[in-house]
Enzyme design. Sequence first.
Site, PDB file in Angstrom:
ATOM      1  N   TRP A  49      -3.845  -7.285  32.069  1.00 18.74           N
ATOM      2  CA  TRP A  49      -4.453  -6.424  31.051  1.00 18.74           C
ATOM      3  C   TRP A  49      -5.235  -5.275  31.685  1.00 18.74           C
ATOM      4  O   TRP A  49      -6.089  -5.507  32.543  1.00 18.74           O
ATOM      5  CB  TRP A  49      -5.445  -7.216  30.198  1.00 18.74           C
ATOM      6  N   TYR A  79     -11.149  -2.024  25.714  1.00 21.36           N
ATOM      7  CA  TYR A  79      -9.765  -1.837  26.145  1.00 21.36           C
ATOM      8  C   TYR A  79      -8.932  -1.145  25.078  1.00 21.36           C
ATOM      9  O   TYR A  79      -9.249  -1.178  23.896  1.00 21.36           O
ATOM     10  CB  TYR A  79      -9.119  -3.172  26.527  1.00 21.36           C
ATOM     11  N   GLU A 120       2.767  -9.303  25.212  1.00 21.44           N
ATOM     12  CA  GLU A 120       1.940  -8.915  26.359  1.00 21.44           C
ATOM     13  C   GLU A 120       2.306  -7.511  26.859  1.00 21.44           C
ATOM     14  O   GLU A 120       1.436  -6.700  27.142  1.00 21.44           O
ATOM     15  CB  GLU A 120       2.063  -9.938  27.495  1.00 21.44           C
ATOM     16  N   LYS A 165       1.453  -4.823  23.949  1.00 21.24           N
ATOM     17  CA  LYS A 165       0.022  -4.625  23.720  1.00 21.24           C
ATOM     18  C   LYS A 165      -0.683  -4.086  24.970  1.00 21.24           C
ATOM     19  O   LYS A 165      -1.498  -3.179  24.866  1.00 21.24           O
ATOM     20  CB  LYS A 165      -0.614  -5.949  23.282  1.00 21.24           C
ATOM     21  N   HIS A 166      -0.383  -4.646  26.135  1.00 20.29           N
ATOM     22  CA  HIS A 166      -1.145  -4.316  27.349  1.00 20.29           C
ATOM     23  C   HIS A 166      -0.359  -3.453  28.348  1.00 20.29           C
ATOM     24  O   HIS A 166      -0.900  -2.520  28.925  1.00 20.29           O
ATOM     25  CB  HIS A 166      -1.603  -5.597  28.041  1.00 20.29           C
TER      26      HIS A 166
END
Length: 399
Positions: free
Chosen positions: A75, A83, A129, A132-133
């Site tokens: 992340w 973030y 994952e 989103k990141h």
Amino acid sequence: MLLKITLIQASLAIGPAIAASVSCPADLPFSCSNTTAVEDLCCFNAPGGDVLLTVFWDTAPSTGPSDSWTIHGLWPDNCDGSYEQYCDQKRQYTNISAILQEKALCTLKTMQTYWKDYTGDDESFWEHEFGKHGTCMSTLNPECYDNYQPTEEVADYFTRAVSLFKTLPTYDWLAAAGIVPSSTQTYTLAAIQGALTAHHGHNAIIRCSGSTLNELWYHFQVKGSVQSGTFKAVDPVGSGSTCPSSGIKYLPKYAAPTTTTTTTTTASSTGTAISVPTGTPGALAGKGYVKVQPDGFMISTGNWYRASGTPATYTAASNSDGETFTLKTSKGPCQVLADASLSCAADFTPSDFGYNGTYITYNGAATFYAASTPSDQDKGVVFTTEQVVSLEMYWQPLL
Ligand SMILES: *[C@@H]1O[C@H](CO)[C@@H](O)[C@H](O)[C@H]1NC(C)=O
Ligand SMILES: *[C@@H]1O[C@H](CO)[C@@H](O)[C@H](O)[C@H]1NC(C)=O
Ligand SMILES: *[C@@H]1O[C@H](CO)[C@@H](O)[C@H](O)[C@H]1NC(C)=O
């Protein structure tokens, strides 16, 4: 324990065995450590310069090897702990496994063991994952690649996450300090932190569900790009540990269900008496869980899963007859296939189901079948034709 890498700096300096997209100057500062603005965000991860490798210890249900933590994600947090997320709607890929099959087979194979979704749906977890990141890592942006080939950065993201994970043999680090999974022993936060810091060099964020240890966040800064730069462990910024200072449980994976005690903090637990909700016979509509009698629930693939956890959300849509309805999940429509097995996947033709006021029916019958009762972590294939084990499915609407 398969993952034993002690020479952290040496292994990272070599970097993953992938083509560097750009060659970055050697004199760049580490991310989040610059004193003036750095222009080239293909060689400097910003704003997400505080890079976290997060790992799970899943026991309810258990995932991965019983002597290894598993990967949650990589992340890019901002330098203050906030973030960004979902930074590129055009790169929300839905074929991570297929991409890695072509471009990073070794990485994929490692992920199949060490990057596990607790409902058994690894592909969706990996999509989440990256979407989103991964899309928020500036050095993975398409413009950072010469002759960018679509999805090229996906292999870089997962390969880097896996290579970093291999430098963090959490299970061994804890075990070396006498901190081993136990259904009776508990540990202090200070002991866990001490065991980790001794190897990582900096504190990690230690997270619990109630008093049960289940996640760690390791923080890093990067010199150069995420994909081929050098990682350096740093102290955490942002949200802190969530465990109590003592009495922390580090539960064994795959413990026999009889030894597990039901905690009052979990809403769903196996082994409790089922009270099946009843309603008006006819078409179901809206979102709900499909729960299984005698126990467990249906996951997004249309399989029966008996360990504790969160069921998949099913969407029921009434047909025009008002009597029957279709079901779909995040995977796609649910269909009874030619071999009489139930499955939900993209491009499937939805089958018609009914509801008799208590149970979901198919062709009027409320009984479904499986070849055997799936054990913890196994996904049971559900059939509409007779097999050894009988089961019923009932609807638990979500508001
Ligand atoms: C570090 O570099 C980033 C990216 O150029 C910039 O946004 C940030 O303000 C810089 N930080 C400092 C302290 O100059
Ligand atoms: C994955 O999906 C992307 C975009 O949706 C596509 O460009 C790419 O060819 C696909 N890759 C594979 C291996 O299926
Ligand atoms: C629904 O089907 C089950 C199983 O066949 C049966 O026991 C139950 O009585 C039925 N419910 C209603 C309301 O008909």
